[in-house]
Design an enzyme around this catalytic site. Sequence first.
Site, PDB file in Angstrom:
ATOM      1  N   GLU A 160       0.708  -1.246  -0.028  1.00  0.00           N
ATOM      2  CA  GLU A 160       0.064   0.071  -0.162  1.00  0.00           C
ATOM      3  C   GLU A 160       0.841   1.384  -0.010  1.00  0.00           C
ATOM      4  O   GLU A 160       0.871   2.188   1.109  1.00  0.00           O
ATOM      5  CB  GLU A 160      -1.045  -0.122   1.126  1.00  0.00           C
ATOM      6  CG  GLU A 160      -1.861  -1.450   1.045  1.00  0.00           C
ATOM      7  CD  GLU A 160      -2.917  -1.306   2.142  1.00  0.00           C
ATOM      8  OE1 GLU A 160      -3.008  -0.402   3.193  1.00  0.00           O
ATOM      9  OE2 GLU A 160      -3.610  -2.187   2.197  1.00  0.00           O
ATOM     10  N   GLU A 192      -3.445  -9.015  -0.083  1.00  0.00           N
ATOM     11  CA  GLU A 192      -4.355  -8.756   1.224  1.00  0.00           C
ATOM     12  C   GLU A 192      -5.759  -8.605   0.960  1.00  0.00           C
ATOM     13  O   GLU A 192      -6.325  -8.039   0.190  1.00  0.00           O
ATOM     14  CB  GLU A 192      -3.737  -7.516   1.898  1.00  0.00           C
ATOM     15  CG  GLU A 192      -3.824  -7.332   3.350  1.00  0.00           C
ATOM     16  CD  GLU A 192      -3.196  -6.208   4.120  1.00  0.00           C
ATOM     17  OE1 GLU A 192      -2.005  -5.902   3.615  1.00  0.00           O
ATOM     18  OE2 GLU A 192      -3.764  -5.425   4.658  1.00  0.00           O
TER      19      GLU A 192
HETATM   20  C1  GAL Z   1      -4.191  -2.651   5.515  1.00  0.00           C
HETATM   21  C2  GAL Z   1      -2.578  -2.727   5.680  1.00  0.00           C
HETATM   22  C3  GAL Z   1      -1.961  -3.832   6.693  1.00  0.00           C
HETATM   23  C4  GAL Z   1      -2.791  -3.614   7.948  1.00  0.00           C
HETATM   24  C5  GAL Z   1      -4.472  -3.537   7.707  1.00  0.00           C
HETATM   25  C6  GAL Z   1      -5.166  -3.318   9.148  1.00  0.00           C
HETATM   26  O1  GAL Z   1      -4.666  -2.050   4.634  1.00  0.00           O
HETATM   27  O2  GAL Z   1      -1.907  -3.211   4.305  1.00  0.00           O
HETATM   28  O3  GAL Z   1      -0.700  -3.500   7.125  1.00  0.00           O
HETATM   29  O4  GAL Z   1      -2.323  -2.237   8.432  1.00  0.00           O
HETATM   30  O5  GAL Z   1      -4.570  -2.758   6.728  1.00  0.00           O
HETATM   31  O6  GAL Z   1      -6.611  -3.562   8.663  1.00  0.00           O
END
Ligand code: GAL
Length: 816
Positions: free
Chosen positions: A434, A512
């Site tokens: 991200e 993710e």
């Molecule tokens: C995502 C991020 C992760 C973590 C997660 C928590 O967007 O890539 O590192 O922060 O959110 O919900």
Amino acid sequence: MKTLLKISIYGMLLCTLGCNKPQTLNTKESFDFGWKFIAEDVSGAEALNFNDASWTDVNVPHDWSIEGNFSKDNPSFSRGGWLQTGKVTYRKTFSVAKEDKDKRFVIYFDGAYRNSEVFINGHSLGKRPLGYIAFHYDMTNHIKFGGDNVLTVKLDNSSQPGSRWYTGTGIYRHVHLIKTNKVYVPIWGNYIVADNYTSEKAEIKITTQVRNDLGDGKTVTVRHTAKAPNGEDVGSSSEVLTVGASATSQSKVVLEISNPQIWSQELPNLYTIKTEILEGDVVVYSEENKTGIRTLEFDKNEGFKLNGKVTKLKGVCLHHAGGPLGAAIHRRTVERQLEKLREMGSNAVRTAHNPFSEEFLKVCDSMGFLVMNEAFDEWELIKEPMTTQNGKKIRIPVDFYANQFKEWADIDLEDMLLRDRNHPSVIMWSIGNEIDQMRDEEGIAIGKRLADIVHRLDYRPVTNGVHGYWDPKRPNQDAAATSDIYGFNYITEERYLTEMESLPNIRSVITEHQSAQSFYPRSTYLYDEAKKAWWDKLNYEHNDAYEWVESRDIRGEKGMEAWRMVKKYPNIMGMFIWTGWDYLGEVIPFGWPARSSCFAPIDLAGFKKDGFYFYQSQWDDKPMVHIYPHWNLKGMEGKKVTIYGFTNGDEVELFQDGKSLGRKTNDSNAVEYQSWDVVYQPGELKAVSYKNGNVIAEKVVKTAGAPAKIKVETRRTEMKANGQDVIYVECTILDKDGNEVPTANNTLKFDVKGPVTIAGVGNGDSMGLEPFKANKRSAFHGKCLAILQSTQEAGDITCTITSEGLETVIVALVSK
Ligand code: GAL
């Protein structure tokens, strides 16, 4: 007599052949034991004659942050789990023999958090800001031969919050002292590629750097011998190489093996490659590396193939730490994490969002896990430092790695590749997560530069966990050019289809996505007044956090979406859920007193949550059925409660107090759960799962009575007397009839006898403020845990578990 004679003749022969040649081989010694520690930056502590007698004795892996109490005043903030951080110093005294004066000495750290500076005998060897990277220094020129030497490590983790999650503070990974002759293979100097095979033979390509620190050139032989998984020699290859004075040469050979045993998820066969350097007939250097013979394909139409077989990545994102042990984890900690993930049906891990330990990758190699090996969470821009406190969004100044990225990123990425590229478990590299900077040309240039580093050093593809390529401001085609595999974070089907229109040839993976698990801690089912009371206790001033948590309802419906997409679209190679295990810090959307995250299907102590069983129903073939909530819902008598069920059967039937509430068809291809509305009354629920009309699994949930006894599970009863083995003592509170009591919160006390220490305790409660270093722990929803660590002494061990009103349990273990 005869044998002795043979040995001495052989010795003489060696001496004649290897006249003036070094006679002892290189060694790699564990440098984990016998350190002195202080939680301060002590000026002058690097001096050889500094007196550290009053400092604490510690062994590494060591994490000082985890030893403290939770406090709202700790500057690590909710991001760091409200634990202590600061400046710390370690010293280790060791002697080097006079006879070793012609040897070369290297100190290797697999990771030290963070901003390290290492000194030998008062001389600074170097600094390393990133706390997750392995590093090493040649200290030969500063060694005192025939006397004492002192290694001093200063770490500075005082600028806080220093990360988006808990990091730990200390030398939290292994340290090695490496001694070689002056002709040697430098650290990470062997590159082994074993991705070409037929059933008759495999070709293993080995590239080896050979360094000569002597004043004269040398002609040496580089010899590689392959050992099969059973230890038998099965092939060798060698090359003669000339290495100039103070120069490095490279050898490149192909070693052939007949009838290779392939590395797969089911049978992770590992070959050992022994590399030796010979001067004449004398071996002057030797090292061993493991490799696995396997092929990886990333096909835009069919997806990921391991050994030619389409394999969906059923992955989880993990952070590097190990719950109650903090960052100082042991091999067994990793094994347990992966064993539980495998029980869930998972086959892959994304190292979110930084290099993990070498040991972690070794365990993945030996267990057949697949790894997306990720380097960075940030590039040059610090991530939006927003957090929620008491329900309010607030901004706090932070000091993250982005501040060091410009100077160190290329070096860190290169070192990660060099250390990790021999591991068969690594299937792709990720250069970011991200990264907002991908929105502009400057960021795209960085992405290309990082991808080039990976491509220069290895054959595996590059990905990047990007949050929305769909951003209109983003130069889309250019962004795609920074990765070989398109990495989607939190993609929806609609957006995925839009992406495919503009970039139809792209290969992709869901780097993710949410997990199918509620944000409430394990076994937290709240209705009416109880729900209100739970939130009131947290003192939230507005509804943001509440709504966020409720949006991830107890069915986990949102998290199921990603898996539906992975199943539907062949060119999505798989997915990585956020996260596999809960982790300390990043407690969003909660604030104090929350100190660990609640995203995962497995809690911080390693206990399974309901979401675990959703993945098991989808990812694993073993017949199963799971229903929830538990059936101790005092206050809900006469009210409607929805029961949810996950199974991999084709039908499931629910019985309440022996009476059937009907069978439901379960189409597992459709990624389903089942539900029944039931009027609560204390008693029994039973779910029966069928396949083709036959019962394949049953699950009974009963209203439990008062806590009466403790069920203990350890998985193993024997540990290694190496000071680094751990046994997890998992405790569940039962009533007198053996039913789990899901509301029990009794405090259990752990008394150990024999060569063992209690390394930590935990219970998975994300808001529990009891310290992790203790000999007692209250149960959270009926469960808690003690982690026992061996010493270097062997012997019998007992762990006596007591709690007022409960039957005492004595667990017998042995350390060998
Ligand atoms: C995502 C991020 C992760 C973590 C997660 C928590 O967007 O890539 O590192 O922060 O959110 O919900």
